[in-house]
Design a protein around this motif. Structure first.
Motif, mmCIF file in Angstrom:
data_model
loop_
_atom_site.group_PDB
_atom_site.id
_atom_site.type_symbol
_atom_site.label_atom_id
_atom_site.label_comp_id
_atom_site.label_asym_id
_atom_site.label_seq_id
_atom_site.Cartn_x
_atom_site.Cartn_y
_atom_site.Cartn_z
ATOM 1 N N GLU A 127 29.939 19.995 6.600
ATOM 2 C CA GLU A 127 31.015 19.003 6.676
ATOM 3 C C GLU A 127 31.797 18.933 5.378
ATOM 4 O O GLU A 127 33.035 18.878 5.385
ATOM 5 C CB GLU A 127 30.450 17.625 7.028
ATOM 6 N N ASP A 128 31.095 18.936 4.249
ATOM 7 C CA ASP A 128 31.785 18.887 2.955
ATOM 8 C C ASP A 128 32.585 20.159 2.702
ATOM 9 O O ASP A 128 33.658 20.119 2.096
ATOM 10 C CB ASP A 128 30.790 18.644 1.821
ATOM 11 N N THR A 131 35.668 19.878 4.835
ATOM 12 C CA THR A 131 36.545 18.865 4.238
ATOM 13 C C THR A 131 37.277 19.421 3.017
ATOM 14 O O THR A 131 38.479 19.178 2.844
ATOM 15 C CB THR A 131 35.729 17.610 3.866
ATOM 16 N N TYR A 135 41.286 19.878 2.920
ATOM 17 C CA TYR A 135 42.067 19.209 1.878
ATOM 18 C C TYR A 135 43.077 20.180 1.258
ATOM 19 O O TYR A 135 44.249 19.849 1.064
ATOM 20 C CB TYR A 135 41.132 18.638 0.812
ATOM 21 N N LEU A 147 42.546 21.110 9.497
ATOM 22 C CA LEU A 147 41.135 20.985 9.881
ATOM 23 C C LEU A 147 40.702 22.177 10.731
ATOM 24 O O LEU A 147 39.630 22.744 10.519
ATOM 25 C CB LEU A 147 40.893 19.673 10.627
#
Length: 185
Positions: A127-128, A131, A135, A147
């Motif tokens: 997930e990180d 992300t 970003y 995404l």
């Protein structure tokens, strides 16, 4: 024989290397003890079980990657392409510095259904990663498309790491990195 000085951190680092190479199921506490220069019983002084040690290894790997790789996505003083390039280089350095490729992918596939506590950490790791990439991609794409590209990039990188390890040739990782960098052209 002289007593070897070790601490939890050293055991975690050595265990990480062994788990990356052998996986969870094929690693014994004796293997980890050998890597640390200890008898397997000495490991139990620090960790009550192989499961506890594996969980600590996953947490260590997650924190390391979050602090030393994903954090590069947020260095606003660098261009988005430079941030992405630095992340991809940091990943290459980390995943190919020792045999075995990506610990999280290896352990995730091996233990998903039987060790839910491992899966929680592994999910955070991915997930990180998604992300961080999302970003960066938001500099060129709307949030939804960024995404989607981030998820796709993580999938492609994991596949490239696997092929690079299997064929012992980093060209798969290099090609994939270049493709992902082109998302910012």
């Amino acid at each position: 024989m002289a007593v070897k000085k070790v601490d939890k951190e050293l055991i975690i680092q050595k265990a990480c290397q062994v788990f990356r190479e052998r996986g969870y199921g094929n690693t014994t506490m004796a293997d980890i003890g050998k890597a640390c220069g200890l008898l397997k019983g000495s490991i139990y002084y620090y960790f009550s079980s192989k499961d506890e040690l594996m969980l600590q290894v996953l947490i260590h790997d997650y924190v390391y990657t979050k602090d030393n790789v994903y954090s590069l996505a947020y260095l606003e003083q660098l261009s988005c392409k430079e941030r992405l390039k630095q992340i991809l280089q940091a990943m290459e350095n980390y995943y190919f510095e020792a045999p075995g490729g990506c610990l999280m992918a290896k352990i995730g596939l091996e233990s998903d259904q039987i060790m839910p506590e491992f899966t929680k950490v592994i999910k955070l790791f991915f997930e990180d990663w998604i992300t961080a990439f999302s970003y960066i991609f938001q500099s060129h794409y709307d949030q939804e498309h960024a995404l989607l590209l981030a998820e796709q990039a993580v999938q492609e990188i994991e596949g490239a790491i696997m092929l690079s390890v299997i064929f012992q040739d980093k060209k798969y990782y290099t090609r994939t990195s270049n493709k992902i960098l082109s998302y910012l052209d």
